[in-house]
Design a protein around this motif. Structure first.
Motif, PDB file in Angstrom:
ATOM      1  N   ILE A  44       9.893 -21.456 -19.408  1.00 10.58           N
ATOM      2  CA  ILE A  44      11.305 -21.686 -19.734  1.00 10.58           C
ATOM      3  C   ILE A  44      11.580 -23.179 -19.862  1.00 10.58           C
ATOM      4  O   ILE A  44      12.310 -23.617 -20.767  1.00 10.58           O
ATOM      5  CB  ILE A  44      12.214 -21.052 -18.664  1.00 10.58           C
ATOM      6  CG1 ILE A  44      12.159 -19.519 -18.772  1.00 10.58           C
ATOM      7  CG2 ILE A  44      13.661 -21.535 -18.803  1.00 10.58           C
ATOM      8  CD1 ILE A  44      12.825 -18.789 -17.632  1.00 10.58           C
ATOM      9  N   GLU A  45      10.993 -23.963 -18.966  1.00 14.28           N
ATOM     10  CA  GLU A  45      11.168 -25.421 -19.021  1.00 14.28           C
ATOM     11  C   GLU A  45      10.615 -26.006 -20.314  1.00 14.28           C
ATOM     12  O   GLU A  45      11.062 -27.074 -20.759  1.00 14.28           O
ATOM     13  CB  GLU A  45      10.484 -26.066 -17.811  1.00 14.28           C
ATOM     14  CG  GLU A  45      11.201 -25.776 -16.491  1.00 14.28           C
ATOM     15  CD  GLU A  45      10.425 -26.270 -15.288  1.00 14.28           C
ATOM     16  OE1 GLU A  45       9.228 -26.666 -15.463  1.00 14.28           O
ATOM     17  OE2 GLU A  45      10.985 -26.283 -14.179  1.00 14.28           O
ATOM     18  N   LYS A  46       9.654 -25.304 -20.921  1.00 15.34           N
ATOM     19  CA  LYS A  46       9.077 -25.750 -22.192  1.00 15.34           C
ATOM     20  C   LYS A  46       9.758 -25.088 -23.388  1.00 15.34           C
ATOM     21  O   LYS A  46       9.246 -25.100 -24.503  1.00 15.34           O
ATOM     22  CB  LYS A  46       7.578 -25.451 -22.207  1.00 15.34           C
ATOM     23  CG  LYS A  46       6.798 -26.274 -21.187  1.00 15.34           C
ATOM     24  CD  LYS A  46       5.310 -25.971 -21.250  1.00 15.34           C
ATOM     25  CE  LYS A  46       4.540 -26.819 -20.242  1.00 15.34           C
ATOM     26  NZ  LYS A  46       3.087 -26.523 -20.269  1.00 15.34           N
ATOM     27  N   ASN A  47      10.933 -24.478 -23.124  1.00 10.46           N
ATOM     28  CA  ASN A  47      11.748 -23.845 -24.174  1.00 10.46           C
ATOM     29  C   ASN A  47      11.036 -22.679 -24.860  1.00 10.46           C
ATOM     30  O   ASN A  47      11.071 -22.544 -26.087  1.00 10.46           O
ATOM     31  CB  ASN A  47      12.196 -24.870 -25.218  1.00 10.46           C
ATOM     32  CG  ASN A  47      13.244 -25.826 -24.678  1.00 10.46           C
ATOM     33  OD1 ASN A  47      14.051 -25.451 -23.825  1.00 10.46           O
ATOM     34  ND2 ASN A  47      13.244 -27.048 -25.168  1.00 10.46           N
ATOM     35  N   ASP A  48      10.399 -21.838 -24.072  1.00 11.89           N
ATOM     36  CA  ASP A  48       9.764 -20.626 -24.588  1.00 11.89           C
ATOM     37  C   ASP A  48      10.799 -19.498 -24.583  1.00 11.89           C
ATOM     38  O   ASP A  48      11.167 -18.993 -23.521  1.00 11.89           O
ATOM     39  CB  ASP A  48       8.582 -20.252 -23.690  1.00 11.89           C
ATOM     40  CG  ASP A  48       7.846 -19.016 -24.187  1.00 11.89           C
ATOM     41  OD1 ASP A  48       8.392 -18.292 -25.042  1.00 11.89           O
ATOM     42  OD2 ASP A  48       6.728 -18.759 -23.706  1.00 11.89           O
ATOM     43  N   PRO A  49      11.302 -19.085 -25.761  1.00 10.03           N
ATOM     44  CA  PRO A  49      12.344 -18.054 -25.800  1.00 10.03           C
ATOM     45  C   PRO A  49      11.885 -16.703 -25.261  1.00 10.03           C
ATOM     46  O   PRO A  49      12.690 -15.947 -24.719  1.00 10.03           O
ATOM     47  CB  PRO A  49      12.712 -17.968 -27.287  1.00 10.03           C
ATOM     48  CG  PRO A  49      11.543 -18.532 -28.012  1.00 10.03           C
ATOM     49  CD  PRO A  49      10.973 -19.575 -27.104  1.00 10.03           C
ATOM     50  N   ALA A  50      10.582 -16.404 -25.386  1.00 14.90           N
ATOM     51  CA  ALA A  50      10.070 -15.129 -24.865  1.00 14.90           C
ATOM     52  C   ALA A  50      10.194 -15.090 -23.341  1.00 14.90           C
ATOM     53  O   ALA A  50      10.543 -14.059 -22.755  1.00 14.90           O
ATOM     54  CB  ALA A  50       8.618 -14.927 -25.287  1.00 14.90           C
TER      55      ALA A  50
END
Length: 205
Positions: A44-50
């Motif tokens: 999430i911190e790396k902007n992973d929408p999954a």
């Protein structure tokens, strides 16, 4: 990656007696809930929408609708179709928000534009409820072409009632069947059977 591929990967690991790894990143699968949570947080911190989608679903299970709203909103901003769909559902059921029909339709349309079958079907239902049957059938045709069964039923009813032309009905039938055939595989059938028997290792929310 579909659930059939994920299930097949788990079966391969069991047959070969090798350590279970994530089918996406190939790193070892965390052995604890805390470890899995940490992995999702990093994604999430790396902007992973999954990852945002997954954590948002867990928030809903725990009735943390405000948390789900925040995660799905961020995933939607990154262009995730499922997140847009979930937000449309959240607005419809008034979870954590006051029902906002405009926002509901906005997210439904954004999800549909990105190929979300159910969102496209729901747009058809919305148009139908408001008496715009021609537009409703246009949405149902797009969804059926993607393999949506409920939309195919709506089109059959529309054909019987004279709202869909014979040639259009025939074309949709062919496209719908082709889409359904394209999603079938022995691996997916095995994954579904394992799910029904409670043996699936794919996370369910």
């Amino acid at each position: 990656m579909c659930k059939g591929c994920v299930h097949a990967n788990y079966l391969r690991e069991e047959e070969e007696g090798i350590e279970s790894t994530c089918p996406f990143c190939r790193r070892p699968v965390p052995k604890t809930a805390a470890g899995a949570k940490l992995n999702r947080t990093r994604r999430i911190e790396k902007n992973d929408p999954a990852a945002m989608q997954e954590e948002g679903a867990r928030c809903c299970v725990e009735k943390d609708y405000a948390g789900a709203l925040e995660l799905w909103t961020k995933a939607a901003e990154l262009g995730d179709a499922d997140a847009h769909y979930q937000l449309s559902v959240m607005h419809y059921f008034d979870r954590s928000t006051e029902r906002d029909v405009k926002r509901e339709l906005y997210h439904m349309e954004e999800a549909a534009i990105r190929g979300h079958q159910i969102a496209r079907h729901n747009l058809g239902c919305h148009e139908g409820r408001n008496g715009r049957m021609k537009r409703a059938m246009e949405h149902f045709i797009i969804a059926a072409n993607l393999g949506d069964d409920l939309s195919m039923k709506k089109i059959k009813n529309g054909y019987v009632e004279g709202e869909v032309r014979k040639e259009d009905f025939a074309a949709v039938l062919r496209a719908h069947q082709a889409a359904v055939d394209a999603t079938e595989s022995p691996q997916r059938e095995e994954a579904e059977l394992a799910k029904q028997r409670g043996l699936s290792r794919i996370p369910q929310f």
